[in-house]
Design an enzyme around this catalytic site. Structure first.
Site, PDB file in Angstrom:
ATOM      1  N   ASP A   1       0.830  -1.212   0.000  1.00 24.04           N
ATOM      2  CA  ASP A   1       0.000   0.000   0.000  1.00 24.04           C
ATOM      3  C   ASP A   1       0.863   1.261   0.000  1.00 24.04           C
ATOM      4  O   ASP A   1       2.092   1.195  -0.123  1.00 24.04           O
ATOM      5  CB  ASP A   1      -0.986  -0.031   1.175  1.00 24.04           C
ATOM      6  CG  ASP A   1      -0.300   0.106   2.528  1.00 24.04           C
ATOM      7  OD1 ASP A   1       0.946   0.233   2.599  1.00 24.04           O
ATOM      8  OD2 ASP A   1      -1.020   0.091   3.547  1.00 24.04           O
TER       9      ASP A   1
ATOM     10  N   GLU B   1       3.709   1.255   2.124  1.00 27.51           N
ATOM     11  CA  GLU B   1       4.703   0.255   1.765  1.00 27.51           C
ATOM     12  C   GLU B   1       4.599  -0.977   2.666  1.00 27.51           C
ATOM     13  O   GLU B   1       5.597  -1.571   3.052  1.00 27.51           O
ATOM     14  CB  GLU B   1       6.118   0.889   1.783  1.00 27.51           C
ATOM     15  CG  GLU B   1       6.015   2.345   1.320  1.00 27.51           C
ATOM     16  CD  GLU B   1       7.258   2.981   0.765  1.00 27.51           C
ATOM     17  OE1 GLU B   1       8.138   3.258   1.558  1.00 27.51           O
ATOM     18  OE2 GLU B   1       7.324   3.211  -0.450  1.00 27.51           O
TER      19      GLU B   1
ATOM     20  N   GLU C   1       7.815  14.513   8.800  1.00 28.69           N
ATOM     21  CA  GLU C   1       6.857  13.527   8.296  1.00 28.69           C
ATOM     22  C   GLU C   1       5.795  13.260   9.348  1.00 28.69           C
ATOM     23  O   GLU C   1       4.600  13.279   9.076  1.00 28.69           O
ATOM     24  CB  GLU C   1       7.606  12.231   7.970  1.00 28.69           C
ATOM     25  CG  GLU C   1       6.737  11.096   7.478  1.00 28.69           C
ATOM     26  CD  GLU C   1       7.556   9.829   7.230  1.00 28.69           C
ATOM     27  OE1 GLU C   1       8.148   9.275   8.190  1.00 28.69           O
ATOM     28  OE2 GLU C   1       7.623   9.396   6.060  1.00 28.69           O
TER      29      GLU C   1
END
Ligand code: BGC
Length: 361
Positions: free
Chosen positions: A158, A161, A314
Site C-alpha cells: 500500500d 509500503e 513527516e
C-alpha cells in the site's frame, strides 16, 4: 516566518536539475524520488503558481518511465503466457534523482503511485493548458495505463509500503482516479469500461457491514489514506454516505482531538505518531465539504509543528500510539524525516484551497 514561502523554498531546494523531487534531503532512506510523493509535491507547486517546477517533474517522470519500457514488456509477456512474474519485473516504487531504479532493497511492488501520477499529470495539464507536455508524455501515459490495466486486481504494497498480500482501497482509488482522469482526456488510452469496473469492484468488496470503506479487503479497520477515495480521486463523492461513515470512523479512531491524524490504529513506525500530510488531508476534505472552520484548527496545529527553520516533519512523535516502538526506528534509520517535501506540499495545497494562495485546487 511564512510557512507558505518557506514551503516553496524547501521544495525548490529539493528539486534536482533532472526535475525529480527528493522525498527528504536529510533522512537516511528518503534520498529518492517517489511518484506518489512527487505528484503531490508537483500539485503543491502548481497551487503556488510554480508551474515550471511541476512541469520539470512530469518531464522527468516521462523520461524515467520510458526507460522502464523493456521491463514492462517483459512483465506483460510473462502475464500473457500465464507465467508468474519475478519481483524485479514490476516497475519500481522509487527512483534515484537521475531516474534509475534504486539499488537498495525496497518494498517495491506498489501500484498506487502509478495511478497518482496519471491523476496529477491530467490535473497539471488541465490547469496550465500545456498540450505539448501532454503530447510528449502520451507514450508514458499509455505505458502506465497498460501496466495498471494488467495488474489492478493483484495484491500489492500500500501507500505506506506495507501488506503486500492485500488489496488496499486507497490503492484502488488511486488507480481509478488516474485511469478515469486519462479517460476523460484521451479515451483511446484506456479500455472504456475499466475505471467503472475498478470502482464497482472497490465499492462492491470494500465496504464494511457498518457502511464505511475498509483499509484493505478482509478487514473492518480504517486507514487515514481512505480520505483520498473522495479527495481527490472521487471514487466516492465527499457527501456519499459510505464516505461519511468512513470519515466519521477516521475522526473517531485516528484524529487526536486538538492534534493531528494517525495513519492507522496499529501503526508502529517510529512509535506511530501524527502525520502532517494526513492532518492536511483531513483539512482538505473539510474544505471540499464546505467546512473551512473545521479545517483551520488543523492548519494551526500543523504550523505549530514547523521547526525554527520552518521545516515540517513527516510525523510528530509527541503522542505516539506505541511509545516503546520509537527507539528501534531511531536506532535503525535516524531521527524522523524533516523536512519532508510532501508535508510542505500539502500545506501549499490546503492553504491555496482555503483561498490563502494564488490559485484554487
Ligand atoms: C511512506 C510513503 C512515502 C515514503 C517517502 C514512507 O515512509 O510510507 O508513503 O512515499 O516514506 O516519503
Amino acid at each position: 516566518m511564512n510557512l507558505y514561502t518557506t514551503s516553496i523554498d524547501i521544495i525548490r531546494a529539493g528539486q534536482a536539475r533532472s526535475g525529480a523531487y527528493v522525498a527528504s534531503p536529510t533522512f537516511s532512506q528518503y534520498g529518492y524520488s517517489w511518484l506518489r510523493d512527487g505528484t503531490w509535491i508537483a500539485l503543491g507547486m502548481d497551487c503556488a503558481g510554480q508551474h515550471a517546477s511541476a512541469h520539470a517533474f512530469y518531464q522527468w517522470v516521462g523520461r524515467t518511465l520510458e526507460a522502464q519500457r523493456p521491463r514492462l514488456e517483459t512483465l506483460l509477456g510473462k502475464l500473457a503466457r500465464g507465467e508468474t512474474p519475478d519481483d524485479l519485473d514490476y516497475l519500481p516504487t522509487r527512483f534515484t534523482l537521475d531516474g534509475a531504479p534504486g539499488e537498495d532493497f525496497w518494498w517495491d511492488f506498489q501500484l498506487d503511485g502509478y495511478g497518482t501520477w496519471l491523476w496529477g499529470l491530467v490535473d497539471h495539464v488541465g490547469r496550465t493548458g500545456d498540450d505539448d507536455l501532454w503530447a510528449a508524455l502520451r507514450p508514458a501515459v499509455e505505458l502506465t495505463a497498460r501496466y495498471l490495466g494488467a495488474l489492478w486486481q493483484v495484491p500489492n504494497y500500500d501507500c505506506w509500503e506495507e501488506h503486500r498480500d492485500r488489496i488496499h482501497l486507497s490503492t484502488l482509488a488511486a488507480i481509478y482516479g488516474g485511469l478515469d482522469a486519462v479517460c476523460q482526456r484521451a479515451p483511446d488510452l484506456v479500455p472504456p469500461d475499466l475505471p467503472q469496473r475498478i470502482r464497482d469492484f472497490a465499492l462492491g468488496q470494500g465496504v464494511a457491514a457498518g457502511g464505511h470503506l475498509v483499509k484493505y479487503l478482509g478487514t473492518e479497520t480504517v486507514d487515514a489514506s481512505l480520505l483520498w477515495t473522495a479527495v481527490p480521486y472521487r471514487l466516492v463523492k465527499v457527501d456519499d454516505p459510505r464516505f461519511e461513515h468512513t470519515l466519521a470512523q477516521i475522526e473517531r479512531d485516528l484524529h487526536r482531538p486538538g492534534g493531528g491524524v494517525y495513519r492507522y490504529a496499529a501503526d508502529t513506525y517510529y512509535g506511530g505518531g501524527e502525520w502532517i500530510l494526513l492532518t492536511a488531508w483531513l483539512a482538505w476534505v473539510y474544505a471540499e465539504r464546505g467546512e473551512p472552520d473545521r479545517a483551520r484548527p488543523l492548519l494551526d496545529w500543523i504550523a505549530a509543528q514547523a521547526g525554527p527553520d520552518g521545516a515540517l516533519p513527516e510525523q510528530v512523535p509527541d503522542h505516539r500510539l506505541f511509545p516503546d516502538r520509537y527507539a528501534e526506528w531511531e536506532a535503525k534509520w535516524g531521527t524522523i524525516a524533516r523536512p519532508l517535501l510532501w508535508s510542505h506540499a500539502m500545506w501549499l495545497i490546503v492553504t491555496s484551497r482555503l483561498g490563502e494562495g494564488p490559485c484554487q485546487s
